[in-house]
Enzyme design. Structure first.
Site, PDB file in Angstrom:
ATOM      1  N   ARG A  87      15.982  -8.359 -15.644  1.00  0.00           N
ATOM      2  CA  ARG A  87      16.281  -9.786 -15.536  1.00  0.00           C
ATOM      3  C   ARG A  87      16.348 -10.369 -16.941  1.00  0.00           C
ATOM      4  O   ARG A  87      15.621  -9.937 -17.832  1.00  0.00           O
ATOM      5  CB  ARG A  87      15.162 -10.508 -14.767  1.00  0.00           C
ATOM      6  CG  ARG A  87      15.217 -10.336 -13.272  1.00  0.00           C
ATOM      7  CD  ARG A  87      14.157 -11.189 -12.567  1.00  0.00           C
ATOM      8  NE  ARG A  87      12.808 -10.756 -12.882  1.00  0.00           N
ATOM      9  CZ  ARG A  87      11.999 -11.361 -13.733  1.00  0.00           C
ATOM     10  NH1 ARG A  87      12.367 -12.457 -14.372  1.00  0.00           N
ATOM     11  NH2 ARG A  87      10.792 -10.890 -13.956  1.00  0.00           N
ATOM     12  N   TYR A 235      22.553  -5.317 -12.793  1.00  0.00           N
ATOM     13  CA  TYR A 235      21.141  -4.981 -12.549  1.00  0.00           C
ATOM     14  C   TYR A 235      20.553  -5.790 -11.384  1.00  0.00           C
ATOM     15  O   TYR A 235      20.836  -6.979 -11.224  1.00  0.00           O
ATOM     16  CB  TYR A 235      20.299  -5.212 -13.816  1.00  0.00           C
ATOM     17  CG  TYR A 235      18.830  -5.234 -13.504  1.00  0.00           C
ATOM     18  CD1 TYR A 235      18.130  -4.031 -13.322  1.00  0.00           C
ATOM     19  CD2 TYR A 235      18.139  -6.427 -13.293  1.00  0.00           C
ATOM     20  CE1 TYR A 235      16.796  -4.041 -12.953  1.00  0.00           C
ATOM     21  CE2 TYR A 235      16.807  -6.440 -12.925  1.00  0.00           C
ATOM     22  CZ  TYR A 235      16.138  -5.244 -12.762  1.00  0.00           C
ATOM     23  OH  TYR A 235      14.813  -5.253 -12.379  1.00  0.00           O
ATOM     24  N   GLY A 236      19.680  -5.161 -10.616  1.00  0.00           N
ATOM     25  CA  GLY A 236      19.084  -5.712  -9.395  1.00  0.00           C
ATOM     26  C   GLY A 236      18.757  -7.194  -9.367  1.00  0.00           C
ATOM     27  O   GLY A 236      19.320  -7.945  -8.579  1.00  0.00           O
ATOM     28  N   ALA A 287       4.498  -6.155 -12.466  1.00  0.00           N
ATOM     29  CA  ALA A 287       3.828  -5.008 -13.100  1.00  0.00           C
ATOM     30  C   ALA A 287       2.314  -5.179 -13.226  1.00  0.00           C
ATOM     31  O   ALA A 287       1.698  -4.655 -14.132  1.00  0.00           O
ATOM     32  CB  ALA A 287       4.452  -4.688 -14.465  1.00  0.00           C
ATOM     33  N   CYS A 288       1.693  -5.933 -12.309  1.00  0.00           N
ATOM     34  CA  CYS A 288       0.228  -6.028 -12.258  1.00  0.00           C
ATOM     35  C   CYS A 288      -0.339  -5.384 -10.998  1.00  0.00           C
ATOM     36  O   CYS A 288      -1.483  -5.602 -10.638  1.00  0.00           O
ATOM     37  CB  CYS A 288      -0.232  -7.477 -12.312  1.00  0.00           C
ATOM     38  SG  CYS A 288      -0.198  -8.183 -13.951  1.00  0.00           S
ATOM     39  N   ASN A 292       1.084  -1.576  -5.490  1.00  0.00           N
ATOM     40  CA  ASN A 292      -0.061  -0.679  -5.292  1.00  0.00           C
ATOM     41  C   ASN A 292      -1.085  -1.274  -4.322  1.00  0.00           C
ATOM     42  O   ASN A 292      -1.640  -0.570  -3.483  1.00  0.00           O
ATOM     43  CB  ASN A 292      -0.741  -0.363  -6.631  1.00  0.00           C
ATOM     44  CG  ASN A 292       0.115   0.543  -7.508  1.00  0.00           C
ATOM     45  OD1 ASN A 292       1.138   1.059  -7.061  1.00  0.00           O
ATOM     46  ND2 ASN A 292      -0.279   0.723  -8.756  1.00  0.00           N
ATOM     47  N   GLU A 532     -10.247   1.726  -4.702  1.00  0.00           N
ATOM     48  CA  GLU A 532     -11.572   1.080  -4.764  1.00  0.00           C
ATOM     49  C   GLU A 532     -11.465  -0.443  -4.640  1.00  0.00           C
ATOM     50  O   GLU A 532     -12.458  -1.126  -4.386  1.00  0.00           O
ATOM     51  CB  GLU A 532     -12.300   1.442  -6.079  1.00  0.00           C
ATOM     52  CG  GLU A 532     -12.464   2.927  -6.352  1.00  0.00           C
ATOM     53  CD  GLU A 532     -13.286   3.682  -5.303  1.00  0.00           C
ATOM     54  OE1 GLU A 532     -13.873   3.036  -4.407  1.00  0.00           O
ATOM     55  OE2 GLU A 532     -13.324   4.924  -5.381  1.00  0.00           O
ATOM     56  N   ASN A 533     -10.260  -0.975  -4.834  1.00  0.00           N
ATOM     57  CA  ASN A 533     -10.095  -2.430  -4.680  1.00  0.00           C
ATOM     58  C   ASN A 533     -10.376  -2.881  -3.244  1.00  0.00           C
ATOM     59  O   ASN A 533     -10.581  -4.074  -2.989  1.00  0.00           O
ATOM     60  CB  ASN A 533      -8.689  -2.863  -5.107  1.00  0.00           C
ATOM     61  CG  ASN A 533      -8.472  -2.658  -6.602  1.00  0.00           C
ATOM     62  OD1 ASN A 533      -9.433  -2.617  -7.370  1.00  0.00           O
ATOM     63  ND2 ASN A 533      -7.219  -2.517  -7.023  1.00  0.00           N
TER      64      ASN A 533
END
EC number: 4.1.1.32
Length: 622
Positions: A87, A235-236, A287-288, A292, A532-533
């Site tokens: 972006r 780009y996306g 990206a934090c 995940n 573990e979160n």
């Protein structure tokens, strides 16, 4: 403004799939007007079928835009021009009559909360780019739905593009095709126009067979006209206009007008060992670790996490006062580097088939590779980097671009939530804000009230690499993880969030802040993170249930002694992890104060100012 898109039908494009007659009248007018303007050779109305998808992939393979990854089932790799990889905030604009409708007028310098462009400047930019921009190419007409088709929370868009890569990616990322046109009928839709900006014959050769026009790239949003107009990038984030452009920038503006929320948030379901389930939404900057967390395998026995979405949440209070959320997307457009069996086993399982990879490295046996993939290579297998060069682990440059991506169907995720396509959405009982804070900010705290929670969102900061200097790390403000995505004035956005407290019968979710990334003085992470979160989510679950497991601190509620389940987890320094230093927080509050005063200025709601003053007061008494 650019000429209202258009009358008169003097275009010669040949319709090679579908028929203009079958389109709803407003869609037909939109297509014909832009065909006249952009002058494509062909028009292809997408039906969203498996067969069409196969033909697009074969066509792109022939053109050298993608190649097949023989190790997996129906997976493909695209390598872009190295000038078109992310972006571009400096070229992403919002056009409104008044600047203040888009951004607060800052006290000094430029707004960091969005880029406004005047109608006059946009008209010039538009007319310098779009006439004839699709010459020799096919204009694809993509009817798409953000959200499950027929959901009261869903919205429909029509994207016109000259990029088959965009069509293939939109088929994964949205509900796309004929069924959308049938559902639309004569209803309203968001008009999306995209061109790579490379009319044929080419003036200069392409890099990696990737069409783009970096010098003239512009991504424009016209919220008053419900239009998105993007030029020059394949780009996306710049070309898949359903994603950030529609689902956040335009949708946040619609949400303000219609009384709901469009947010940069994952949505997950968490079930305790007794079988009781709650849904949480969480906003972290890019990206934090949103993906995940959304796909976590909990380390706590008997707990289960399921994924509704990993990036965007559309949320609205229902008649009973529950905050209902849908994931408007149909796929995951995830950052590849750092994704491994250890960090996100469910993502790895999701991307084994029907996935388009962009700018990752390729192994000589037809697999993918990137930094942090943690997969041993078979003897004799070599790696080709995203720049199409042979790559060795000792090379200084990374093998995959740091923003390289996988585009993969959400339905393939092994832990996709059974209600992920529920038309009424799932009930959100907790909202989590978080960022990457190496020091000072505890692992988790709970806001004191809805108003305090909105302040916590406004005060979000996160460590980012100073891209300009490539030196140390800096802490950047990223309120609500929406800084690059606000569709209107951030002060008005805060007022909109605050107004949710006055909805009749609203059951306001609890608001939390997390920081998985605190480090000790040697620079080591204090918390193991990943699965573990789930221990932190367990504490939140209890708090939502009304458990007395928290103690008051100046910044919010933190877990009481032993309230956080650390069973089986050695070597966690709880004191350091939850330490709240007066000196650190005095500096933090000054920093937040300066930012809000400078950037939001006179548009800052009084309630936020009051929360800031109250926090200052509490810290001064530590």
């Amino acid at each position: 403004m650019p000429p209202q898109l258009h009358n008169g039908l003097d275009f010669s494009a040949k319709v090679i799939q579908g028929s203009l007659d079958s389109l709803p009248q407003a869609v037909r007018k939109f297509v014909e007007g832009n065909a006249q303007l952009c002058q494509p050779e062909y028009i292809h109305i997408c039906d969203g079928s498996e067969e069409e998808y196969g033909q697009l992939l074969a066509h792109m393979q022939e053109e050298g835009v993608i190649r097949k990854l023989k190790k997996y089932d129906n997976c493909w790799l695209a390598l872009t021009d190295p000038r078109d990889v992310a972006r571009i905030e400096s070229k992403t604009v919002i056009i409104t009559q008044e600047q203040r409708d888009t951004v607060p007028i800052p006290k000094t310098g430029l707004s960091q909360l969005g880029r406004w462009m005047s109608e006059e400047d946009f008209e010039k930019a538009f007319n310098a780019r779009f006439p004839g921009c699709m010459k020799g190419r096919t204009m694809y007409v993509i009817p798409f739905s953000m959200g499950p088709l027929g959901s009261p929370l869903a919205k429909i868009g029509i994207e016109l593009t000259d990029s088959p890569y965009v069509v293939a990616s939109m088929r994964i990322m949205t509900r796309m095709g004929i069924s959308v046109l049938e559902a639309l009928g004569d209803g309203e839709f968001i008009k999306c126009l995209h061109s790579v900006g490379c009319p044929l014959p080419l003036k200069k050769p392409l890099v990696n067979n990737w069409a783009c026009n970096p010098e003239l790239t512009l991504i424009a949003h016209l919220p008053d006209r419900r239009e998105i107009i993007s030029f020059g990038s394949g780009y996306g984030g710049n070309s898949l206009l359903g994603k950030k452009c529609f689902a956040l920038r335009i949708a946040s503006r619609l949400a303000k007008e219609e009384g709901w929320l469009a947010e940069h948030m994952l949505i997950l379901g968490i079930t305790n060992p007794e079988g009781k389930k709650k849904y949480l939404a969480a906003a972290f900057p890019s990206a934090c670790g949103k993906t995940n967390l959304a796909m976590m395998n909990p380390s706590l026995p008997g707990w289960k996490v399921e994924c509704v979405g990993d990036d965007i949440a559309w949320m609205k209070f229902d008649a009973q006062g529950n905050l209902r959320a849908i994931n408007p997307e149909n796929g995951f457009f995830g950052v590849a580097p750092g994704t491994s069996v250890k960090t996100n086993p469910n993502a790895i399982k999701t991307i084994q088939k029907n996935t388009i990879f962009t700018n990752v490295a390729e192994t000589s046996d037809g697999g993918v590779y990137w930094e942090g993939i943690d997969e041993p290579l078979a003897p004799g297998v070599t790696i080709t980097s995203w720049k199409n060069k042979e790559w060795r682990p000792q090379d200084a440059e990374p093998c995959a671009h740091p923003n390289s991506r996988f585009c993969t169907p959400a339905s393939q995720c092994p832990i996709i939530d059974p209600a992920w396509e529920s038309p009424e959405g799932v009930p959100i009982e907790g909202i989590i804000f978080g960022g990457r804070r190496p020091e000072g900010v505890p692992l988790v705290y709970e806001a004191l009230s809805w108003q305090h929670g909105v302040f916590v969102g406004a005060a979000m900061r996160s460590e980012a690499t100073a891209a300009a200097e490539h030196k140390g790390k800096i802490i950047m403000h990223d309120p609500f993880a929406m800084r690059p995505f606000f569709g209107y004035n951030f002060g008005k956005y805060l007022a909109h969030w605050l107004s949710m407290a006055h909805r009749p019968a609203a059951k306001l979710p609890k608001i939390f802040h997390v920081n998985w990334f605190r480090k000790d003085k040697d620079g080591k992470f204090l918390w193991p993170g990943f699965g573990e979160n789930s221990r932190v989510l367990e504490w939140m679950f209890g708090r939502i249930e009304g458990e007395d497991s928290a103690k008051l601190t100046p910044i919010g509620y933190i877990p009481k002694e032993n309230a956080l389940n650390l069973k089986g987890l050695g070597g966690v320094n709880v004191e350091e992890l939850f330490g709240i230093s007066k000196e650190f927080w005095e500096k933090e509050v000054e920093e937040i104060d300066r930012y809000l005063e400078d950037q939001v200025n006179t548009d800052l709601p009084y309630e936020i100012e009051r929360e800031l003053r109250a926090l200052k007061q509490r810290i001064s008494q530590m």
